[in-house]
Design an enzyme around this catalytic site. Structure first.
Site, PDB file in Angstrom:
ATOM      1  N   CYS A   1       3.493  -1.963 -22.703  1.00 27.32           N
ATOM      2  CA  CYS A   1       4.553  -2.957 -22.858  1.00 27.32           C
ATOM      3  C   CYS A   1       5.770  -2.368 -22.168  1.00 27.32           C
ATOM      4  CB  CYS A   1       4.917  -3.165 -24.328  1.00 27.32           C
ATOM      5  SG  CYS A   1       3.548  -3.713 -25.348  1.00 27.32           S
TER       6      CYS A   1
ATOM      7  N   ARG B   1       4.321  -4.527 -16.696  1.00 24.92           N
ATOM      8  CA  ARG B   1       3.738  -3.747 -17.788  1.00 24.92           C
ATOM      9  C   ARG B   1       3.196  -4.635 -18.906  1.00 24.92           C
ATOM     10  NH1 ARG B   1       5.204   1.597 -17.912  1.00 24.92           N
ATOM     11  NH2 ARG B   1       4.774   1.642 -20.140  1.00 24.92           N
TER      12      ARG B   1
ATOM     13  N   TRP C   1       2.586  -6.585 -24.015  1.00 28.91           N
ATOM     14  CA  TRP C   1       1.179  -6.638 -23.642  1.00 28.91           C
ATOM     15  C   TRP C   1       0.445  -6.433 -24.955  1.00 28.91           C
ATOM     16  CZ3 TRP C   1      -1.966  -7.740 -19.688  1.00 28.91           C
ATOM     17  CH2 TRP C   1      -3.273  -7.281 -19.739  1.00 28.91           C
TER      18      TRP C   1
ATOM     19  N   ASN D   1       6.426   0.315 -27.767  1.00 23.44           N
ATOM     20  CA  ASN D   1       5.363   0.288 -26.772  1.00 23.44           C
ATOM     21  C   ASN D   1       4.358   1.342 -27.192  1.00 23.44           C
ATOM     22  OD1 ASN D   1       3.781   0.497 -24.445  1.00 23.44           O
ATOM     23  ND2 ASN D   1       5.293   1.754 -23.372  1.00 23.44           N
ATOM     24  N   GLY D   2       3.126   0.936 -27.496  1.00 24.65           N
ATOM     25  CA  GLY D   2       2.117   1.906 -27.907  1.00 24.65           C
ATOM     26  C   GLY D   2       1.234   1.325 -28.997  1.00 24.65           C
TER      27      GLY D   2
ATOM     28  N   GLU E   1     -21.131  -0.336  -7.983  1.00 22.37           N
ATOM     29  CA  GLU E   1     -19.676  -0.462  -8.113  1.00 22.37           C
ATOM     30  C   GLU E   1     -18.961   0.181  -6.919  1.00 22.37           C
ATOM     31  OE1 GLU E   1     -17.559  -2.136  -9.385  1.00 22.37           O
ATOM     32  OE2 GLU E   1     -15.705  -1.004  -9.526  1.00 22.37           O
TER      33      GLU E   1
ATOM     34  N   LYS F   1     -16.528  -1.907  -4.368  1.00 26.66           N
ATOM     35  CA  LYS F   1     -15.127  -1.524  -4.116  1.00 26.66           C
ATOM     36  C   LYS F   1     -14.865  -1.412  -2.622  1.00 26.66           C
ATOM     37  CE  LYS F   1     -13.492  -2.118  -6.959  1.00 26.66           C
ATOM     38  NZ  LYS F   1     -13.773  -2.504  -8.309  1.00 26.66           N
TER      39      LYS F   1
ATOM     40  N   GLU G   1     -14.788  -4.900  -0.958  1.00 27.49           N
ATOM     41  CA  GLU G   1     -13.618  -5.710  -1.346  1.00 27.49           C
ATOM     42  C   GLU G   1     -12.360  -5.357  -0.587  1.00 27.49           C
ATOM     43  OE1 GLU G   1     -12.845  -7.017  -5.736  1.00 27.49           O
ATOM     44  OE2 GLU G   1     -13.496  -4.929  -5.735  1.00 27.49           O
TER      45      GLU G   1
ATOM     46  N   HIS H   1     -39.443   0.952   0.181  1.00 28.05           N
ATOM     47  CA  HIS H   1     -40.063  -0.375   0.170  1.00 28.05           C
ATOM     48  C   HIS H   1     -39.372  -1.349   1.116  1.00 28.05           C
ATOM     49  CE1 HIS H   1     -42.635   0.918  -3.063  1.00 28.05           C
ATOM     50  NE2 HIS H   1     -41.571   1.360  -3.711  1.00 28.05           N
TER      51      HIS H   1
ATOM     52  N   LYS I   1      -7.286 -12.135  -8.235  1.00 29.27           N
ATOM     53  CA  LYS I   1      -7.442 -11.243  -9.386  1.00 29.27           C
ATOM     54  C   LYS I   1      -8.222 -11.926 -10.495  1.00 29.27           C
ATOM     55  CE  LYS I   1      -6.909  -7.537 -11.751  1.00 29.27           C
ATOM     56  NZ  LYS I   1      -7.907  -6.506 -11.401  1.00 29.27           N
TER      57      LYS I   1
HETATM   58  C1  AGP Z   1     -13.314  -6.298  -9.106  1.00 29.67           C
HETATM   59  O1  AGP Z   1     -12.826  -5.320  -8.270  1.00 29.67           O
HETATM   60  C2  AGP Z   1     -13.283  -7.648  -8.532  1.00 29.67           C
HETATM   61  N1  AGP Z   1     -11.984  -8.078  -8.192  1.00 29.67           N
HETATM   62  C3  AGP Z   1     -14.134  -8.710  -9.208  1.00 29.67           C
HETATM   63  O2  AGP Z   1     -15.460  -8.395  -8.919  1.00 29.67           O
HETATM   64  C4  AGP Z   1     -13.973  -8.838 -10.750  1.00 29.67           C
HETATM   65  O3  AGP Z   1     -14.508  -7.730 -11.389  1.00 29.67           O
HETATM   66  C5  AGP Z   1     -14.681 -10.126 -11.219  1.00 29.67           C
HETATM   67  O4  AGP Z   1     -14.094 -11.236 -10.595  1.00 29.67           O
HETATM   68  C6  AGP Z   1     -14.639 -10.282 -12.710  1.00 29.67           C
HETATM   69  O5  AGP Z   1     -13.337 -10.401 -13.176  1.00 29.67           O
HETATM   70  P1  AGP Z   1     -13.011 -10.298 -14.715  1.00 29.67           P
HETATM   71  O6  AGP Z   1     -13.340  -8.902 -15.160  1.00 29.67           O
HETATM   72  O7  AGP Z   1     -11.551 -10.608 -14.807  1.00 29.67           O
HETATM   73  O8  AGP Z   1     -13.866 -11.306 -15.432  1.00 29.67           O
END
Ligand code: AGP
Length: 606
Positions: free
Chosen positions: A2, A27, A74, A100-101, A479, A483, A486, A502, A601
């Protein structure tokens, strides 16, 4: 996370507080509030939503006064409501506090409070009331008496109507900075709100309490010894300050991981029983034992966190566990009944695919719970029960700290179910001990960021990458590859190493570097053989290996060492060098790391 702001001096406090809240909105932004002390009276106003909503509510009203505190929230304890917004009052409006905490032992402390009329569901209001209860004319003394009783983290700003010339602040685990002006002081969770007024600041350290008045401020430790501290000159601009001095939010969030990981597990482990205590499940032991199947639904990075956790659920609890990408789950006519527990896992809590999937699971009679970062989000509300991962606001589109905290919470659930089935207390305790060591080990990896940057520079011009892992590290490979795609826009794939022969082997050439995760677990020897196969096709190999593994060097063109941990916990560490690799590659290629093209996001469309 927060944000707290405060001012004491000669100017009108209101505009300084509101501007400060705007600077700290990154924050937390689910509600905000201010309290100003004027003519022996505390005036407070709060509103749900972003700071702009508060500004609208204030428009046309007068809040005179030159001493005040403010907060942007938050949520951690209690939903997103005006009642739960800070600052919180105690003693019929005599005392006001912004926090905050997280107060871990708030339940215990609550029992000691005589005035059991609570306005909010927050841990912070309990603290405000406890300080007021300990007050007998000296605010600083009351704070000092109370804080040793508190377990958890806090950044605090407190005022009392009878002390129109004082703000008391304190810090333990949540940041607080005091800006030093001429006969005036500013305070804030970071330097951003302070910089327009002064570049001279003093950072409070953990365990410190300060009394600020218009002429001076004095810092004490909880043993009541005065601490003499110097002033630091800050040369950052505001944007750099919000990013904590990091170049962008993604790097900051990668480096946030050791801290927010502690927030995720704090108060949620029971070492004596070797288990976890995650209240959010809302199921009794009998109901938990009746669960015969677990389905983890999520998208993108959240789904890779789920895949890592699948290994833990199955190994510790013996309950068959599936991971389903939300967009597929819904349309597959999934088999779900009242003995199926479905966790909907999401950072934003707003991902449309996951919302639709959880509704489908509910419709079919499943037991649905949320594992979410954003408090009060749609998934948190629609599941009605579950656990917040406490990663704090994650602003970079590429998820990093939310991933590690999702894995942490899922692991704790796996352990809780495991202890109802065949996991022994001793195994549970070993897992928990290892979890407690994770933040320190994460820091060891983060120290290698510059070394990984050199690697990224070396490999940035390749057009294709392959991420290889086996067992639980296949989820890490997925993962890592996700990354890199993306944020660098480089094509990459992730493969379970044993599957290469395979089909995938056909693609290997010297122009197809392979990033392989070869930590020392039960599949180490198998993984080594797979890497040998890759090398036979002349592909370059970057290997993530366990500290001290000299043999791994022989298989590697380049190597990054990570500390050892239990196999089930490896994703918590092994993913970090891959996050850094993706990050440094994207920066080297001049990408917009925080806002990669074509992505958002929070994906609120199906
Ligand atoms: C993660 O780096 C991505 N931006 C994306 O794959 C994300 O994880 C996915 O859209 C799910 O989002 P969420 O965790 O907000 O549901």
């Amino acid at each position: 996370m927060c944000g707290i702001v405060g001012y004491i001096g000669k100017k009108e406090a209101l505009p300084i507080l509101l501007e400060g809240l705007r600077d700290l909105e990154y924050r937390g932004y689910d509600s905000a509030g201010i309290a100003i002390l004027n003519q022996g009276k505390i005036e407070r106003i709060r509103e749900v939503g972003k700071v702009d909503m508060l500004v609208k509510k204030i428009a046309g009203k007068k809040f005179p006064g030159s001493i005040g505190i403010a907060h942007t929230r938050w949520a951690t304890h209690g939903g997103v409501t005006e009642e739960n917004a800070h600052p919180h009052l105690a003693g019929n409006g005599k005392l006001v506090l912004a926090h905050n905490g997280i107060i871990e032992n708030y339940r215990e402390l609550k029992k000691e409070i005589k005035d059991q009329n609570f306005e909010s569901e927050t841990d912070s209001e309990i603290l405000a009331k406890l300080i007021f209860q300990n007050y007998s004319g000296d605010l600083l003394k009351a704070v000092k008496m109370t804080l040793p009783r508190v377990r958890g983290t806090y950044g605090l700003a407190i005022m009392h109507a009878d002390h129109p010339d004082e703000i008391v602040v304190a810090r333990l685990g949540s940041p607080l900075v005091v800006g030093v002006g001429e006969d005036e002081y500013y305070l804030a969770s970071d330097v951003t709100p302070i910089l327009p007024f002064t570049k001279q600041v003093t950072f409070l350290d953990d365990g410190e309490v300060a009394l600020i008045n218009r002429q001076e401020f004095k810092i004490f430790n909880l043993k009541d010894e005065q601490i003499i501290k110097g002033v630091t000159q800050i040369d950052w601009d505001i944007e750099t300050a919000q990013k904590g001095g990091f170049e962008n939010f993604m790097l900051k969030e990668i480096f946030d991981q050791p801290t927010v990981f502690e927030d995720a597990i704090r108060g949620r482990i029971d070492m004596s029983e070797g288990t976890a205590k995650l209240g959010g499940l809302n199921m009794n032991l009998e109901e938990m034992r009746a669960i015969k199947r677990i389905i983890l639904i999520a998208c993108g990075t959240a789904s890779y966190a789920c895949l890592a956790a699948k290994y833990a659920f199955e190994r510790l609890s013996g309950i068959p566990t599936e991971v389903d990408v939300s967009s597929e789950f819904r349309y597959r006519d999934p088999i779900v009944d009242e003995h199926t527990l479905i966790f909907a896992v999401s950072q934003s809590g707003e991902t449309a695919d996951t919302i639709m999937a959880l509704r489908e699971a509910k419709r079919k009679g499943g037991v649905v719970r949320g594992i979410v970062n954003v408090v009060g989000s749609t998934i948190a509300r629609e599941t009605g029960a579950g656990t917040y991962i406490h990663a704090g606001p994650e602003l970079a589109v590429a998820s990093t700290k939310a991933y590690t905290n999702m894995v942490a919470i899922l692991l704790l659930y796996a352990l809780e179910f495991g202890r109802l089935h065949h996991t022994t207390p001793a195994t549970g305790q070993r897992i928990l001990q290892s979890l407690l060591q994770i933040p320190e080990k994460m820091n060891e990896i983060l120290k290698q960021s510059e070394q990984i940057k050199i690697l990224a520079d070396k490999y940035k011009d390749y057009n294709d990458f392959l991420f290889l892992g086996r067992g639980i590290n296949y989820s890490v490979a997925l993962e890592g590859s996700h990354k890199l795609k993306e944020i660098s826009y480089i094509h990459s794939e992730a493969y379970p190493a044993g599957e290469m022969k395979h089909g995938m082997n056909a693609l290997l050439t010297p122009d197809f570097p392979v990033l392989a995760i070869l930590t020392q677990n039960q599949l180490y020897e198998k993984m080594k053989s797979s890497i040998e196969e890759v090398r036979a096709r002349k592909s370059k190999t970057i290997i993530i290996a366990s500290v001290g593994d000299e043999e791994a060097k022989e298989l590697a063109d380049d190597i990054v060492y990570v500390p050892k941990t239990m196999e089930l916990l490896e994703p918590l560490l092994n993913t970090i060098p891959l996050q850094l690799f993706a990050y440094h590659t994207a920066v080297a290629l001049g990408r917009d790391v925080d806002r990669p093209r074509n992505l958002a996001k929070s994906v609120t469309v199906e």
